[in-house]
Design an enzyme around this catalytic site. Sequence first.
Site, PDB file in Angstrom:
ATOM      1  N   LYS A 110      -7.887   6.492  11.424  1.00  0.00           N
ATOM      2  CA  LYS A 110      -7.844   5.204  10.723  1.00  0.00           C
ATOM      3  C   LYS A 110      -9.152   4.412  10.697  1.00  0.00           C
ATOM      4  CE  LYS A 110      -4.004   4.241   8.724  1.00  0.00           C
ATOM      5  NZ  LYS A 110      -3.686   3.315   7.648  1.00  0.00           N
ATOM      6  N   ASP A 160       0.288  -0.913  13.038  1.00  0.00           N
ATOM      7  CA  ASP A 160       1.174  -0.267  14.003  1.00  0.00           C
ATOM      8  C   ASP A 160       0.342   0.222  15.172  1.00  0.00           C
ATOM      9  OD1 ASP A 160       0.142   2.529  13.381  1.00  0.00           O
ATOM     10  OD2 ASP A 160       0.621   1.687  11.446  1.00  0.00           O
TER      11      ASP A 160
HETATM   12  C1  LIG Z   1      -1.556   8.286  12.497  1.00  0.00           C
HETATM   13  C2  LIG Z   1      -1.270   7.816  11.119  1.00  0.00           C
HETATM   14  N1  LIG Z   1      -1.043   8.732  10.184  1.00  0.00           N
HETATM   15  C3  LIG Z   1      -0.771   8.369   8.918  1.00  0.00           C
HETATM   16  C4  LIG Z   1      -0.718   7.044   8.541  1.00  0.00           C
HETATM   17  C5  LIG Z   1      -0.340   6.693   7.137  1.00  0.00           C
HETATM   18  O1  LIG Z   1      -1.326   6.076   6.407  1.00  0.00           O
HETATM   19  P1  LIG Z   1      -0.938   5.125   5.188  1.00  0.00           P
HETATM   20  O2  LIG Z   1      -0.308   3.901   5.741  1.00  0.00           O
HETATM   21  O3  LIG Z   1      -2.225   4.908   4.489  1.00  0.00           O
HETATM   22  O4  LIG Z   1       0.046   5.879   4.351  1.00  0.00           O
HETATM   23  C6  LIG Z   1      -0.947   6.061   9.504  1.00  0.00           C
HETATM   24  C7  LIG Z   1      -0.907   4.636   9.155  1.00  0.00           C
HETATM   25  O5  LIG Z   1      -1.058   3.757   9.954  1.00  0.00           O
HETATM   26  C8  LIG Z   1      -1.218   6.462  10.832  1.00  0.00           C
HETATM   27  O6  LIG Z   1      -1.451   5.553  11.793  1.00  0.00           O
END
Ligand SMILES: Cc1ncc(COP(=O)(O)O)c(C=O)c1O
Length: 404
Positions: A76, A123
């Site tokens: 992220k 989150d």
């Molecule tokens: C570990 C992880 N994978 C995937 C995502 C998904 O990303 P998006 O919210 O851009 O769909 C998040 C989002 O916070 C995440 O923390």
Amino acid sequence: MKETFKIVNYDRKDSGKGNIEFLNEAEAKKVYDFHKSFPVYTETPLVQLSELAKEIGVAEVFIKDESYRFGLNAFKVLGGSYAMGRYIADRLGESIENLTADKMTSAEVKEKLGDVTFTSATDGNHGRGVAWTAEQLNQKSIIYMPEGTAPERLERIIAHGSEASIVPMNYDEAVRLADKKAKEVGGVIVQDTAWEGYEEIPTWIMQGYMTMGYEIAQQMSELKEEQPTHIFLQAGVGSMAGAMTGFFANYYSENQPIITIIEPEKANCIFQTAEARDGKLHFVTGKMDTIMAGLACGEPNQIGWDVLNDYADAFISCPDYVAADGMRALAAPQGADTKVVSGESGAGPIGCMINVITRAELAEMKESLKIDENSRLLFISTEGDTDRENYMNTVWYGKDSRFY
Ligand SMILES: Cc1ncc(COP(=O)(O)O)c(C=O)c1O
């Protein structure tokens, strides 16, 4: 709630072919160069799981391991740091190509900018990236985390000097609070989703994620591997999935792999939007108590959705236990395969596809995705063990929604 797998297959041929210029290779190279200028930068591994591929009867499985990203255990930070870089470049009247990490974090730039407060909702992973970048910049960050957030995720953000707290609301409501706070203190909200009138920063965040795609493309060619036939992307608000879909649709424009978007059924807003296909976004509200905390978002990002609507091939909504399956499969690899420490949101897609590919009752779904012994599957493990307690409960003690 009965746990089920559901799929929506799109016919890409009748799409409007939206604008993905902002996710092309030249833009990705700029983003990659920016990230490369950080002293902590190293390319994250693209792991080849050939034994797993044999086990499930496909030609090859690749997984990008983002647990190594900037020492922050998730992908992220790529988005937050690039967006904050673009914001600073704009304030300085500079082009991003001239703004290295060194320059951006210098005392001289801090003096020119004065004090800036960055706010966000998260989150865990996105907020950690924003807090980390603010710390590098010697600036303040205020981060809100939804109800049910693991306390260790909060602690990690506070450790970057952030004013972070868990608030009694869901993710989408926390986003609105972060926006309100930014307005109150005259700060800047760095949010990984867009809404009307707030598009620039989320677009930069999506572009920031392209470093992953750019590295994968390079790693594939270094390995002298043929391109993937299938790419699986997990979605919360769909920014990451939109960014990767746009990048790969550009990069493999001659022969686009089949791109499938995967979500937990408790937070399947993108799936519902695809299923309705009525030109409107569809929301999931209330408490989204999926173990895939990073994917517990109920409101799609319009910019991400527009890309998915035109370039994705399928959307899957799946039960929570697939994440546990994926975490275990990656933690206890077959034969000589490399171990990948993957958290709930990182392992969801691979766990989902192991189920889809190997279970007789899901054969139709496998067929609709044209998966066979010649398929070369690409996944992104977007996080490591960011919730250590749940990781241990899942991997060591076999905790799993099937048994509770
Ligand atoms: C570990 C992880 N994978 C995937 C995502 C998904 O990303 P998006 O919210 O851009 O769909 C998040 C989002 O916070 C995440 O923390």
